[in-house]
Design a protein around this motif. Structure first.
Motif, PDB file in Angstrom:
ATOM      1  N   GLU A 168       0.857  -1.183   0.000  1.00  0.00           N
ATOM      2  CA  GLU A 168       0.000   0.000   0.000  1.00  0.00           C
ATOM      3  C   GLU A 168       0.896   1.236   0.000  1.00  0.00           C
ATOM      4  O   GLU A 168       0.505   2.294  -0.495  1.00  0.00           O
ATOM      5  N   LEU A 169       2.072   1.078   0.585  1.00  0.00           N
ATOM      6  CA  LEU A 169       3.127   2.081   0.515  1.00  0.00           C
ATOM      7  C   LEU A 169       4.259   1.414  -0.271  1.00  0.00           C
ATOM      8  O   LEU A 169       5.117   0.746   0.304  1.00  0.00           O
ATOM      9  N   PRO A 170       4.267   1.544  -1.591  1.00  0.00           N
ATOM     10  CA  PRO A 170       5.248   0.840  -2.426  1.00  0.00           C
ATOM     11  C   PRO A 170       6.678   1.347  -2.206  1.00  0.00           C
ATOM     12  O   PRO A 170       6.886   2.463  -1.717  1.00  0.00           O
ATOM     13  N   PRO A 171       7.672   0.525  -2.580  1.00  0.00           N
ATOM     14  CA  PRO A 171       9.072   0.951  -2.497  1.00  0.00           C
ATOM     15  C   PRO A 171       9.279   2.279  -3.223  1.00  0.00           C
ATOM     16  O   PRO A 171       8.737   2.502  -4.306  1.00  0.00           O
ATOM     17  N   GLY A 172      10.024   3.170  -2.598  1.00  0.00           N
ATOM     18  CA  GLY A 172      10.290   4.482  -3.183  1.00  0.00           C
ATOM     19  C   GLY A 172       9.309   5.556  -2.786  1.00  0.00           C
ATOM     20  O   GLY A 172       9.521   6.746  -3.062  1.00  0.00           O
ATOM     21  N   THR A 173       8.211   5.173  -2.125  1.00  0.00           N
ATOM     22  CA  THR A 173       7.184   6.139  -1.728  1.00  0.00           C
ATOM     23  C   THR A 173       7.693   7.094  -0.655  1.00  0.00           C
ATOM     24  O   THR A 173       8.315   6.673   0.322  1.00  0.00           O
ATOM     25  N   TRP A 174       7.411   8.380  -0.853  1.00  0.00           N
ATOM     26  CA  TRP A 174       7.740   9.375   0.176  1.00  0.00           C
ATOM     27  C   TRP A 174       6.689   9.292   1.273  1.00  0.00           C
ATOM     28  O   TRP A 174       5.488   9.228   1.000  1.00  0.00           O
ATOM     29  N   ILE A 175       7.150   9.252   2.510  1.00  0.00           N
ATOM     30  CA  ILE A 175       6.245   9.176   3.656  1.00  0.00           C
ATOM     31  C   ILE A 175       5.812  10.593   4.044  1.00  0.00           C
ATOM     32  O   ILE A 175       6.631  11.401   4.499  1.00  0.00           O
ATOM     33  N   ASP A 176       4.542  10.886   3.857  1.00  0.00           N
ATOM     34  CA  ASP A 176       3.986  12.190   4.208  1.00  0.00           C
ATOM     35  C   ASP A 176       3.629  12.160   5.696  1.00  0.00           C
ATOM     36  O   ASP A 176       2.558  11.697   6.078  1.00  0.00           O
ATOM     37  N   GLU A 177       4.545  12.652   6.520  1.00  0.00           N
ATOM     38  CA  GLU A 177       4.370  12.563   7.971  1.00  0.00           C
ATOM     39  C   GLU A 177       3.129  13.303   8.449  1.00  0.00           C
ATOM     40  O   GLU A 177       2.389  12.801   9.296  1.00  0.00           O
ATOM     41  N   GLN A 178       2.904  14.492   7.924  1.00  0.00           N
ATOM     42  CA  GLN A 178       1.750  15.278   8.373  1.00  0.00           C
ATOM     43  C   GLN A 178       0.444  14.557   8.032  1.00  0.00           C
ATOM     44  O   GLN A 178      -0.464  14.464   8.865  1.00  0.00           O
ATOM     45  N   LYS A 179       0.358  14.018   6.828  1.00  0.00           N
ATOM     46  CA  LYS A 179      -0.860  13.326   6.400  1.00  0.00           C
ATOM     47  C   LYS A 179      -1.106  12.077   7.247  1.00  0.00           C
ATOM     48  O   LYS A 179      -2.237  11.820   7.681  1.00  0.00           O
ATOM     49  N   LEU A 180      -0.038  11.304   7.513  1.00  0.00           N
ATOM     50  CA  LEU A 180      -0.184  10.096   8.312  1.00  0.00           C
ATOM     51  C   LEU A 180      -0.585  10.422   9.745  1.00  0.00           C
ATOM     52  O   LEU A 180      -1.419   9.742  10.342  1.00  0.00           O
ATOM     53  N   ALA A 181       0.013  11.466  10.304  1.00  0.00           N
ATOM     54  CA  ALA A 181      -0.311  11.864  11.672  1.00  0.00           C
ATOM     55  C   ALA A 181      -1.791  12.234  11.777  1.00  0.00           C
ATOM     56  O   ALA A 181      -2.466  11.880  12.749  1.00  0.00           O
ATOM     57  N   GLU A 182      -2.297  12.913  10.738  1.00  0.00           N
ATOM     58  CA  GLU A 182      -3.714  13.286  10.735  1.00  0.00           C
ATOM     59  C   GLU A 182      -4.600  12.054  10.584  1.00  0.00           C
ATOM     60  O   GLU A 182      -5.637  11.935  11.236  1.00  0.00           O
ATOM     61  N   VAL A 203      10.084   4.820   1.635  1.00  0.00           N
ATOM     62  CA  VAL A 203      10.068   3.362   1.723  1.00  0.00           C
ATOM     63  C   VAL A 203      11.263   2.833   0.929  1.00  0.00           C
ATOM     64  O   VAL A 203      11.516   3.276  -0.192  1.00  0.00           O
ATOM     65  N   THR A 204      12.002   1.919   1.519  1.00  0.00           N
ATOM     66  CA  THR A 204      13.212   1.388   0.891  1.00  0.00           C
ATOM     67  C   THR A 204      12.902   0.685  -0.419  1.00  0.00           C
ATOM     68  O   THR A 204      11.929  -0.063  -0.530  1.00  0.00           O
ATOM     69  N   GLU A 205      13.730   0.955  -1.426  1.00  0.00           N
ATOM     70  CA  GLU A 205      13.644   0.244  -2.698  1.00  0.00           C
ATOM     71  C   GLU A 205      14.705  -0.849  -2.696  1.00  0.00           C
ATOM     72  O   GLU A 205      15.880  -0.579  -2.437  1.00  0.00           O
ATOM     73  N   ILE A 206      14.303  -2.076  -2.975  1.00  0.00           N
ATOM     74  CA  ILE A 206      15.240  -3.189  -2.959  1.00  0.00           C
ATOM     75  C   ILE A 206      15.628  -3.527  -4.401  1.00  0.00           C
ATOM     76  O   ILE A 206      14.767  -3.712  -5.260  1.00  0.00           O
ATOM     77  N   SER A 207      16.917  -3.573  -4.649  1.00  0.00           N
ATOM     78  CA  SER A 207      17.440  -3.778  -5.998  1.00  0.00           C
ATOM     79  C   SER A 207      17.869  -5.229  -6.198  1.00  0.00           C
ATOM     80  O   SER A 207      18.013  -5.988  -5.233  1.00  0.00           O
ATOM     81  N   PRO A 208      18.092  -5.636  -7.452  1.00  0.00           N
ATOM     82  CA  PRO A 208      18.634  -6.980  -7.702  1.00  0.00           C
ATOM     83  C   PRO A 208      19.942  -7.219  -6.955  1.00  0.00           C
ATOM     84  O   PRO A 208      20.189  -8.326  -6.473  1.00  0.00           O
ATOM     85  N   GLN A 209      20.760  -6.176  -6.840  1.00  0.00           N
ATOM     86  CA  GLN A 209      22.014  -6.326  -6.098  1.00  0.00           C
ATOM     87  C   GLN A 209      21.753  -6.579  -4.622  1.00  0.00           C
ATOM     88  O   GLN A 209      22.448  -7.377  -3.978  1.00  0.00           O
ATOM     89  N   ASP A 210      20.722  -5.917  -4.082  1.00  0.00           N
ATOM     90  CA  ASP A 210      20.348  -6.176  -2.685  1.00  0.00           C
ATOM     91  C   ASP A 210      19.985  -7.647  -2.502  1.00  0.00           C
ATOM     92  O   ASP A 210      20.389  -8.282  -1.522  1.00  0.00           O
TER      93      ASP A 210
END
Length: 221
Positions: A25-39, A71-78
């Motif tokens: 629901e929060l895919p890799p690479g997503t910016w976490i909107d702290e204000q929106k989540l807190a609300e 959200v962390t993005e996991i690569s093939p190298q990871d």
């Protein structure tokens, strides 16, 4: 003086976010909107930030200076880096579990394996995945090495960030079942060294399946 966030609150927030990340629901690479989540959660940003620190320590999010939390993005190298570690650790778990397991423990593990067999017969990938998770978890518990278990759990959390699921690859479910069968046989035969190698190879086989899916997706793109 800085206010101390209620422990139970930030832990609950961390768990909610963790499940949303695992569900993509929060895919890799997503910016976490702290204000929106807190609300959304009806909380202040203090427990939210404490929760994000927990997730950052687990490798699920990245806190970037002046840019925020992603959200962390996991690569093939990871994946190439993580799977050999998982193979080594879970292989060692299998060996220790064989040495420590009682007859009752083996019977319980066998019953979980039978769930794998049933799910595979019916083609129920979701049920197979759940039984697979339970099978590995039980072996880790039988090993009784809390330090190794802690590292494995953290690595498995990071692996959940991958959008790919090896069991979706044609033939992988049956291959995985065959690998579990010989691991189970090693437990029943009390062959710890064999169980270690089989579990090690089983994990690396999972990485090979993901690599095939990566190649297939790249060609289709």
């Amino acid at each position: 003086m800085t206010r101390i966030a209620p422990t139970a609150l930030y832990q609950e927030v961390a768990e909610r976010l963790r499940q949303r990340i695992f569900a993509h629901e929060l895919p890799p690479g997503t910016w976490i909107d702290e204000q929106k989540l807190a609300e959304q959660y009806g909380i202040s940003r203090t427990p939210l930030r404490e929760a994000l620190k927990v997730l950052a320590s687990e490798g699920l999010v990245e806190l970037k200076p002046r840019r925020g939390c992603y959200v962390t993005e996991i690569s093939p190298q990871d994946l190439d880096d993580i799977f050999p570690l998982m193979a080594m650790l879970e292989g060692r778990c299998a060996a220790e579990a064989v040495d420590k397991a009682t007859s009752h423990d083996i019977a319980v593990l066998k019953s979980i394996h039978e769930q794998l067999e049933s799910a595979a017969r019916d083609g129920r990938i979701g049920a197979f995945f759940e039984a697979n998770q339970e099978f590995h978890k039980k072996i880790q518990e039988l090993a009784g090495n809390r330090w190794m278990l802690s590292v494995i759990q953290d690595l498995r959390k990071v692996l959940k960030l991958s959008r790919l699921h090896s069991l979706s690859l044609e033939g992988r479910l049956q291959q995985s079942l065959d690998e579990h069968r010989v691991i189970m046989a090693a437990f029943e035969g009390r062959e710890s060294a064999k169980a270690e190698k089989l579990m090690h190879d089983h994990l690396l086989s999972g990485r090979e399946a993901l690599a095939k899916m990566e190649d297939s997706n790249a060609k289709a793109a």
